[in-house]
Design a protein around this motif. Structure first.
Motif, PDB file in Angstrom:
ATOM      1  N   UNK A   1       0.808  -1.214   0.000  1.00 23.62           N
ATOM      2  CA  UNK A   1       0.000   0.000   0.000  1.00 23.62           C
ATOM      3  C   UNK A   1       0.843   1.267   0.000  1.00 23.62           C
ATOM      4  N   UNK A   2       2.162   1.120   0.261  1.00 23.19           N
ATOM      5  CA  UNK A   2       3.003   2.311   0.384  1.00 23.19           C
ATOM      6  C   UNK A   2       3.499   2.825  -0.979  1.00 23.19           C
ATOM      7  N   UNK A   3       4.529   3.689  -0.920  1.00 23.58           N
ATOM      8  CA  UNK A   3       5.109   4.265  -2.135  1.00 23.58           C
ATOM      9  C   UNK A   3       5.510   3.169  -3.117  1.00 23.58           C
ATOM     10  N   UNK A   4       5.663   3.542  -4.407  1.00 24.55           N
ATOM     11  CA  UNK A   4       6.001   2.497  -5.389  1.00 24.55           C
ATOM     12  C   UNK A   4       7.314   1.814  -5.023  1.00 24.55           C
ATOM     13  N   UNK A   5       7.409   0.558  -5.425  1.00 25.60           N
ATOM     14  CA  UNK A   5       8.613  -0.203  -5.147  1.00 25.60           C
ATOM     15  C   UNK A   5       9.786   0.373  -5.931  1.00 25.60           C
ATOM     16  N   UNK A   6      10.988   0.291  -5.340  1.00 27.23           N
ATOM     17  CA  UNK A   6      12.173   0.752  -6.061  1.00 27.23           C
ATOM     18  C   UNK A   6      12.406  -0.135  -7.283  1.00 27.23           C
ATOM     19  N   UNK A   7      12.315  -1.429  -7.051  1.00 27.23           N
ATOM     20  CA  UNK A   7      12.502  -2.354  -8.165  1.00 27.23           C
ATOM     21  C   UNK A   7      11.588  -3.547  -7.973  1.00 27.23           C
ATOM     22  N   UNK A   8      11.102  -4.053  -9.076  1.00 28.04           N
ATOM     23  CA  UNK A   8      10.215  -5.200  -8.994  1.00 28.04           C
ATOM     24  C   UNK A   8      10.464  -6.145 -10.164  1.00 28.04           C
ATOM     25  N   UNK A   9      10.676  -7.409  -9.853  1.00 27.14           N
ATOM     26  CA  UNK A   9      10.786  -8.456 -10.878  1.00 27.14           C
ATOM     27  C   UNK A   9       9.463  -9.210 -10.887  1.00 27.14           C
TER      28      UNK A   9
ATOM     29  N   UNK B   1      12.216 -14.683 -16.201  1.00 32.24           N
ATOM     30  CA  UNK B   1      13.060 -15.834 -16.507  1.00 32.24           C
ATOM     31  C   UNK B   1      14.175 -15.396 -17.431  1.00 32.24           C
ATOM     32  N   UNK B   2      15.341 -16.004 -17.227  1.00 40.54           N
ATOM     33  CA  UNK B   2      16.466 -15.724 -18.117  1.00 40.54           C
ATOM     34  C   UNK B   2      17.236 -17.011 -18.333  1.00 40.54           C
ATOM     35  N   UNK B   3      17.463 -17.346 -19.598  1.00 43.05           N
ATOM     36  CA  UNK B   3      18.292 -18.514 -19.850  1.00 43.05           C
ATOM     37  C   UNK B   3      19.359 -18.169 -20.866  1.00 43.05           C
ATOM     38  N   UNK B   4      20.494 -18.838 -20.718  1.00 40.99           N
ATOM     39  CA  UNK B   4      21.560 -18.732 -21.705  1.00 40.99           C
ATOM     40  C   UNK B   4      21.607 -20.070 -22.418  1.00 40.99           C
ATOM     41  N   UNK B   5      21.166 -20.098 -23.669  1.00 40.16           N
ATOM     42  CA  UNK B   5      21.063 -21.371 -24.365  1.00 40.16           C
ATOM     43  C   UNK B   5      20.057 -22.259 -23.654  1.00 40.16           C
ATOM     44  N   UNK B   6      20.455 -23.480 -23.362  1.00 43.32           N
ATOM     45  CA  UNK B   6      19.528 -24.412 -22.724  1.00 43.32           C
ATOM     46  C   UNK B   6      19.543 -24.259 -21.205  1.00 43.32           C
ATOM     47  N   UNK B   7      20.454 -23.414 -20.699  1.00 44.79           N
ATOM     48  CA  UNK B   7      20.660 -23.321 -19.267  1.00 44.79           C
ATOM     49  C   UNK B   7      19.822 -22.194 -18.670  1.00 44.79           C
ATOM     50  N   UNK B   8      18.882 -22.559 -17.807  1.00 45.95           N
ATOM     51  CA  UNK B   8      18.035 -21.545 -17.172  1.00 45.95           C
ATOM     52  C   UNK B   8      18.735 -21.003 -15.949  1.00 45.95           C
ATOM     53  N   UNK B   9      19.014 -19.693 -15.962  1.00 47.46           N
ATOM     54  CA  UNK B   9      19.774 -19.116 -14.856  1.00 47.46           C
ATOM     55  C   UNK B   9      18.846 -18.399 -13.873  1.00 47.46           C
ATOM     56  N   UNK B  10      17.750 -17.838 -14.395  1.00 48.30           N
ATOM     57  CA  UNK B  10      16.731 -17.251 -13.524  1.00 48.30           C
ATOM     58  C   UNK B  10      15.403 -17.896 -13.908  1.00 48.30           C
ATOM     59  N   UNK B  11      14.712 -18.457 -12.910  1.00 45.85           N
ATOM     60  CA  UNK B  11      13.556 -19.288 -13.209  1.00 45.85           C
ATOM     61  C   UNK B  11      12.295 -18.684 -12.580  1.00 45.85           C
ATOM     62  N   UNK B  12      11.508 -17.986 -13.393  1.00 43.22           N
ATOM     63  CA  UNK B  12      10.208 -17.462 -12.975  1.00 43.22           C
ATOM     64  C   UNK B  12      10.300 -16.742 -11.624  1.00 43.22           C
ATOM     65  N   UNK B  13      11.140 -15.728 -11.577  1.00 39.85           N
ATOM     66  CA  UNK B  13      11.476 -15.086 -10.311  1.00 39.85           C
ATOM     67  C   UNK B  13      10.614 -13.858 -10.036  1.00 39.85           C
ATOM     68  N   UNK B  14      10.145 -13.766  -8.798  1.00 38.56           N
ATOM     69  CA  UNK B  14       9.446 -12.563  -8.343  1.00 38.56           C
ATOM     70  C   UNK B  14      10.225 -11.960  -7.188  1.00 38.56           C
ATOM     71  N   UNK B  15      10.460 -10.667  -7.281  1.00 39.92           N
ATOM     72  CA  UNK B  15      11.281 -10.025  -6.266  1.00 39.92           C
ATOM     73  C   UNK B  15      10.869  -8.568  -6.161  1.00 39.92           C
ATOM     74  N   UNK B  16      10.780  -8.076  -4.936  1.00 41.54           N
ATOM     75  CA  UNK B  16      10.418  -6.676  -4.753  1.00 41.54           C
ATOM     76  C   UNK B  16      11.411  -6.005  -3.824  1.00 41.54           C
ATOM     77  N   UNK B  17      11.903  -4.868  -4.255  1.00 46.92           N
ATOM     78  CA  UNK B  17      12.848  -4.101  -3.447  1.00 46.92           C
ATOM     79  C   UNK B  17      12.197  -2.754  -3.160  1.00 46.92           C
ATOM     80  N   UNK B  18      12.079  -2.407  -1.886  1.00 46.65           N
ATOM     81  CA  UNK B  18      11.472  -1.119  -1.544  1.00 46.65           C
ATOM     82  C   UNK B  18      12.527  -0.013  -1.548  1.00 46.65           C
TER      83      UNK B  18
END
Lengths: 264, 221
Positions: free
Chosen positions: A9-17, A21-38
């Motif tokens: 409910x507060x001020x907007x988040x500084x960063x939000x994922x 997802x991020x993969x390099x070739x067949x290798x998944x390095x970030x998998x369906x990630x949710x993250x919030x930084x205030x």
């Protein structure tokens, strides 16, 4: 998870994922990630190598583009997966958002053809259009703040690793970011100079209100600097809690195993 | 000795033309080389494929044939250029092709971390190249540029075959008129050497100057 519900409910988040997802070739390095930084929050990312900590920072700095999902900075979409999603935004708007983020690298990445002072002045003058004299004053002030007032005229090759990294911190600060990313900033340093760099970051944490996202293998630093510690493994967040909880009574078995392995 | 005095004005005029050819085509080759080298780095396909073809055509065919082609074939399709212009054009395109590869590989040799740092400082790509990447890549390019400058100086003799009276051609004419090939060709030999020396010195000075300050020659304290 408590953090996220209270901040909604507060001020907007500084960063939000959002489902990133991020993969390099067949290798998944970030998998369906949710993250919030205030705003003003200090977050340490820990975990085994290859767990995706550094990639989170690189995604947020737009050094990598996500394959899927969305990354927002203060409510604005900075980059997104899928075709053309990030390109659709005009360059000026994109850079206005990106300018809120700064980063310090493991390998310092100072500009070797410029003196310490020129390294710090370069982006304010060339990117922000600051007057040279004003930028010079700011740069001198920042070099003083990282304890290198006398080293302004030195080239990076004439400085020790610890000094170079402190110049790199001053250079990032000169752009007045609201979110600062520290990517294993002591990993390339000799043990005896690690302390001087960490001290600079600790002082920053006390003196500024920047949000900080810290990837580190120095567990003491990860604990002391942070309001919140995230343990990652295989591109996923395994545990997200206060430093006290993570380091004293981790809930997850894999967090326990990791911290035990490090202690040994 | 008398003969030397007699032929020296002709040789000097030939040498002048050689220097002019080298300077004009060299400058153009640098411009072409930088433009093509940078354009190929942009990785836009509609640009990079034609440019790759240009580079391979000019690197992999005889320079002499290129000169003949431009001089004798272009007029057939209505493009008429002066001999000097044609000579400079072909030399510039030919050396530009080589130089573009030097430019491209020197820029690619710059550490990825430097690009990362410019992004983290929110620099637009053009600024990043102008202020950070290219200034670091130029010292990498200089030794190769020095080589090509010398190559170019010598390659200008090829355009004698399309009626340009540069050093080699004026010498050949003098031999036809006066005889004495040993003396005349020896003079030409020496003149080429004298012309090359300043190029070598210039290149040495440039290499010393650019990057000399910041290259890590002192071990870090």
């Amino acid at each position: 998870m408590d953090h996220q519900s209270t901040s909604a409910s507060q001020a907007p988040l500084a960063a939000e994922f959002v489902n990133v997802s991020k993969s390099f070739g067949a290798f998944t390095i970030i998998d369906d990630l949710n993250l919030q930084i205030r705003p003003s929050e200090r977050v340490s990312l820990i975990g085994p190598s290859g767990s995706g900590k550094t990639t989170i920072l690189r995604l947020l700095m737009t050094l990598e583009r996500p394959n899927e999902g969305e990354i927002k900075v203060f409510g604005d979409v900075l980059s997104a997966g899928g075709e053309g999603a990030a390109k659709a935004r005009p360059d000026r708007e994109f850079r206005a958002i990106r300018g809120k983020i700064g980063m310090v690298f493991q390998q310092f990445n100072l500009f070797p053809h410029m003196t310490a002072l020129e390294n710090v002045m370069e982006a304010p003058v060339q990117v922000l259009g600051t007057q040279r004299q004003e930028a010079r004053d700011l740069a001198e002030c920042l070099l003083k703040r990282v304890g290198l007032a006398e080293k302004g005229a030195s080239y990076p090759s004439q400085l020790s690793g610890g000094q170079q990294q402190r110049v790199a911190i001053a250079r990032a600060l000169a752009m007045k970011p609201q979110i600062m990313l520290f990517d294993e900033i002591t990993s390339a340093l000799d043990p005896e100079v690690i302390g001087e760099v960490l001290e600079v970051v600790h002082n920053l944490a006390h003196e500024t209100k920047m949000a900080m996202l810290v990837v580190t293998h120095e567990m003491g630093f990860a604990r002391d600097i942070a309001d919140r510690v995230i343990f990652m493994e295989r591109g996923k967040i395994v545990e997200d809690a206060s430093p006290g909880e993570i380091f004293n009574s981790p809930r997850n078995d894999r967090t326990k195993a990791f911290l035990n392995a490090i202690k040994r | 000795m008398n003969l030397l005095l007699e032929i020296s004005p002709v040789l000097l005029r030939g040498a002048y033309t050689t220097v002019l050819l080298t300077l004009v085509s060299g400058t153009c080759a640098l411009l072409v080389g930088f433009a093509v080298g940078l354009a190929r780095l942009a990785r836009t396909r509609w640009l990079s494929i034609p440019l790759a073809i240009y580079i391979e055509v000019f690197r992999n065919t005889s320079s002499l044939v290129q000169i003949f082609y431009f001089f004798f074939v272009l007029p057939l399709i209505g493009i008429r250029l002066e001999a000097f212009t044609t000579g400079c054009l072909v030399l510039a395109l030919n050396f530009g092709a080589y130089i573009s590869e030097v430019v491209r590989s020197a820029i690619l040799s710059i550490d990825r971390g430097q690009h990362d740092a410019t992004i983290a400082l929110n620099m637009p790509t053009s600024l990043s190249y102008r202020r950070i990447i290219i200034p670091q890549a130029i010292p990498v390019m200089l030794p190769a540029f020095g080589n090509y400058a010398l190559e170019l100086l010598k390659a200008t003799s090829l355009v004698s075959l399309i009626t340009i009276t540069e050093l080699t051609f004026s010498g050949a004419q003098l031999v036809q008129y006066y005889g004495h090939p040993t003396l005349i060709y020896m003079s030409i030999f020496v003149i080429y050497l004298l012309l090359a020396l300043p190029l070598v010195a210039l290149n040495k000075a440039l290499e010393r100057h650019s990057g000399g300050q910041w290259k890590p020659k002192v071990p870090t304290t």
